[in-house]
Motif scaffolding. Structure first.
Motif, mmCIF file in Angstrom:
data_model
loop_
_atom_site.group_PDB
_atom_site.id
_atom_site.type_symbol
_atom_site.label_atom_id
_atom_site.label_comp_id
_atom_site.label_asym_id
_atom_site.label_seq_id
_atom_site.Cartn_x
_atom_site.Cartn_y
_atom_site.Cartn_z
ATOM 1 N N ASP A 12 4.190 16.256 26.003
ATOM 2 C CA ASP A 12 5.399 17.023 26.273
ATOM 3 C C ASP A 12 6.650 16.141 26.246
ATOM 4 N N ILE A 13 6.501 14.867 26.592
ATOM 5 C CA ILE A 13 7.636 13.939 26.479
ATOM 6 C C ILE A 13 7.901 13.624 25.015
ATOM 7 N N ARG A 14 6.854 13.358 24.243
ATOM 8 C CA ARG A 14 7.040 13.009 22.834
ATOM 9 C C ARG A 14 7.609 14.170 22.035
ATOM 10 N N SER A 15 7.233 15.378 22.388
ATOM 11 C CA SER A 15 7.696 16.544 21.640
ATOM 12 C C SER A 15 9.102 16.972 22.050
ATOM 13 N N GLY A 16 9.554 16.500 23.224
ATOM 14 C CA GLY A 16 10.857 16.928 23.734
ATOM 15 C C GLY A 16 10.777 18.136 24.642
ATOM 16 N N LYS A 17 9.579 18.665 24.856
ATOM 17 C CA LYS A 17 9.436 19.782 25.795
ATOM 18 C C LYS A 17 9.922 19.354 27.173
ATOM 19 N N VAL A 147 1.939 1.601 22.098
ATOM 20 C CA VAL A 147 3.010 2.150 22.923
ATOM 21 C C VAL A 147 4.306 2.252 22.125
ATOM 22 N N LEU A 148 4.629 1.210 21.359
ATOM 23 C CA LEU A 148 5.844 1.248 20.543
ATOM 24 C C LEU A 148 5.744 2.326 19.476
ATOM 25 N N ASN A 149 4.543 2.507 18.929
ATOM 26 C CA ASN A 149 4.310 3.570 17.945
ATOM 27 C C ASN A 149 4.605 4.930 18.569
ATOM 28 N N LEU A 150 4.130 5.150 19.788
ATOM 29 C CA LEU A 150 4.353 6.422 20.477
ATOM 30 C C LEU A 150 5.839 6.650 20.755
ATOM 31 N N HIS A 151 6.550 5.590 21.106
ATOM 32 C CA HIS A 151 7.992 5.723 21.328
ATOM 33 C C HIS A 151 8.705 6.073 20.025
ATOM 34 N N GLY A 152 8.313 5.426 18.927
ATOM 35 C CA GLY A 152 8.911 5.747 17.638
ATOM 36 C C GLY A 152 8.637 7.179 17.237
ATOM 37 N N GLU A 153 7.411 7.629 17.515
ATOM 38 C CA GLU A 153 7.049 9.021 17.220
ATOM 39 C C GLU A 153 7.941 9.979 18.008
ATOM 40 N N ARG A 154 8.210 9.637 19.263
ATOM 41 C CA ARG A 154 9.069 10.490 20.099
ATOM 42 C C ARG A 154 10.453 10.647 19.471
ATOM 43 N N TYR A 155 11.023 9.558 19.033
ATOM 44 C CA TYR A 155 12.342 9.630 18.387
ATOM 45 C C TYR A 155 12.286 10.500 17.134
ATOM 46 N N ARG A 156 11.248 10.327 16.318
ATOM 47 C CA ARG A 156 11.149 11.119 15.077
ATOM 48 C C ARG A 156 10.988 12.605 15.381
ATOM 49 N N ARG A 157 10.121 12.924 16.313
ATOM 50 C CA ARG A 157 9.815 14.328 16.582
ATOM 51 C C ARG A 157 10.993 15.066 17.210
ATOM 52 N N ILE A 158 11.763 14.370 18.033
ATOM 53 C CA ILE A 158 12.896 15.019 18.691
ATOM 54 C C ILE A 158 14.112 15.092 17.772
ATOM 55 N N LEU A 159 14.350 14.046 16.991
ATOM 56 C CA LEU A 159 15.588 13.967 16.214
ATOM 57 C C LEU A 159 15.441 14.398 14.757
ATOM 58 N N LEU A 160 14.235 14.261 14.201
ATOM 59 C CA LEU A 160 14.035 14.616 12.781
ATOM 60 C C LEU A 160 12.836 15.548 12.606
ATOM 61 N N PRO A 161 12.751 16.621 13.388
ATOM 62 C CA PRO A 161 11.542 17.457 13.343
ATOM 63 C C PRO A 161 11.293 18.125 11.995
ATOM 64 N N LYS A 162 12.343 18.579 11.325
ATOM 65 C CA LYS A 162 12.156 19.262 10.042
ATOM 66 C C LYS A 162 11.761 18.283 8.951
ATOM 67 N N ARG A 163 12.388 17.127 8.972
ATOM 68 C CA ARG A 163 12.111 16.150 7.918
ATOM 69 C C ARG A 163 10.662 15.685 7.946
ATOM 70 N N ILE A 164 10.140 15.335 9.111
ATOM 71 C CA ILE A 164 8.799 14.758 9.161
ATOM 72 C C ILE A 164 7.709 15.787 8.900
ATOM 73 N N GLN A 165 8.071 17.066 8.846
ATOM 74 C CA GLN A 165 7.095 18.102 8.504
ATOM 75 C C GLN A 165 7.309 18.660 7.107
ATOM 76 N N ARG A 204 14.738 4.760 9.743
ATOM 77 C CA ARG A 204 15.526 4.019 10.737
ATOM 78 C C ARG A 204 17.006 4.414 10.697
ATOM 79 N N ALA A 205 17.606 4.372 9.506
ATOM 80 C CA ALA A 205 19.032 4.675 9.384
ATOM 81 C C ALA A 205 19.333 6.113 9.797
ATOM 82 N N ASP A 206 18.458 7.050 9.401
ATOM 83 C CA ASP A 206 18.681 8.456 9.748
ATOM 84 C C ASP A 206 18.609 8.664 11.261
ATOM 85 N N LEU A 207 17.654 8.004 11.904
ATOM 86 C CA LEU A 207 17.519 8.146 13.354
ATOM 87 C C LEU A 207 18.720 7.543 14.082
ATOM 88 N N LEU A 208 19.148 6.381 13.647
ATOM 89 C CA LEU A 208 20.328 5.771 14.273
ATOM 90 C C LEU A 208 21.569 6.636 14.077
#
Length: 218
Positions: A12-17, A147-165, A204-208
């Motif tokens: 729920d944290i990684r998804s932004g719920k 752990v760092l992978n999970l944090h990166g996933e959190r950023y992608r899922r919250i900020l770029l949800p359409k792109r990564i799917q 990276r650039a898109d997330l920043l």
């Protein structure tokens, strides 16, 4: 029970719920996640150790916020750890490592196609990257990369949800995954390291950019 609660809260944290910065009260968590207060407090302490949750002193906990500085640190530290571990794996990996890597790639790309759900896809994606470095890495090394992978996933899922799917994006990413696997099997550490860095910098650039929109001064 504690592991179940941990996995559900982390998802729920990684998804932004559970939104960045939101307050977390242990008694409320015990109701939501159907567990004891003690189990939920134990989960909060574990998530604090993994830096997904922060203490609010005597008043409970809160979900760690998102920031450009935090993301850059997560990304760059993972880059350094994973690059070192990849070279070690290519140098000493045995047949079992090769077979596990091939299997992880097969599972990644044969998951659910364009109808795949994001949770399953990200889990297989994470497992593939862990398979890349599985040979020779210490438990500490793999813990921090995970752990760092999970944090990166959190950023992608919250900020770029359409792109990564997006199916086209997934196809491009998986083409790089195949190249990474083949370079590892060919024991070409130099080219594999270069490709891994390029692969990791894809978003990276898109997330920043998205993070600077949220906090222009960060």
């Amino acid at each position: 029970m504690t592991l179940r609660i941990y996995e559900e809260v982390l998802e729920d944290i990684r998804s932004g719920k559970l939104a960045p910065g939101s307050k977390l009260k242990v008694r409320d968590l015990s109701t939501t996640y159907r567990g004891s207060v003690g189990s939920c407090r134990e989960v909060m302490n574990r998530l604090m150790g993994e830096r997904f949750v922060e203490s609010r002193g005597m008043t409970g906990f809160k979900v760690k916020g998102l920031s450009a500085v935090d993301f850059a640190e997560v990304h760059d530290l993972r880059d350094a750890l994973e690059a070192h571990a990849l070279r070690t794996a290519i140098d000493i990996g045995d047949t079992a490592w090769e077979e596990n890597l091939i299997l992880a790639y097969h599972r990644l790309t044969r998951g659910g196609g364009i109808e795949d759900d994001i949770v399953s896809r990200e889990a297989r994606h994470r497992n593939f990257h862990l398979a890349l470095i599985d040979a020779g890495s210490s438990d500490w090394h793999k813990f921090y990369v995970r752990v760092l992978n999970l944090h990166g996933e959190r950023y992608r899922r919250i900020l770029l949800p359409k792109r990564i799917q997006n199916p086209d994006y997934v196809a491009e990413v998986d083409a790089e995954h195949r190249q990474l696997m083949e370079l590892c099997l060919d024991r070409d550490a130099d080219r594999a390291a270069v490709l891994l860095k390029r692969h990791r910098s894809r978003s990276r650039a898109d997330l920043l950019n998205e993070l600077h929109k949220l906090a222009p001064d960060s």
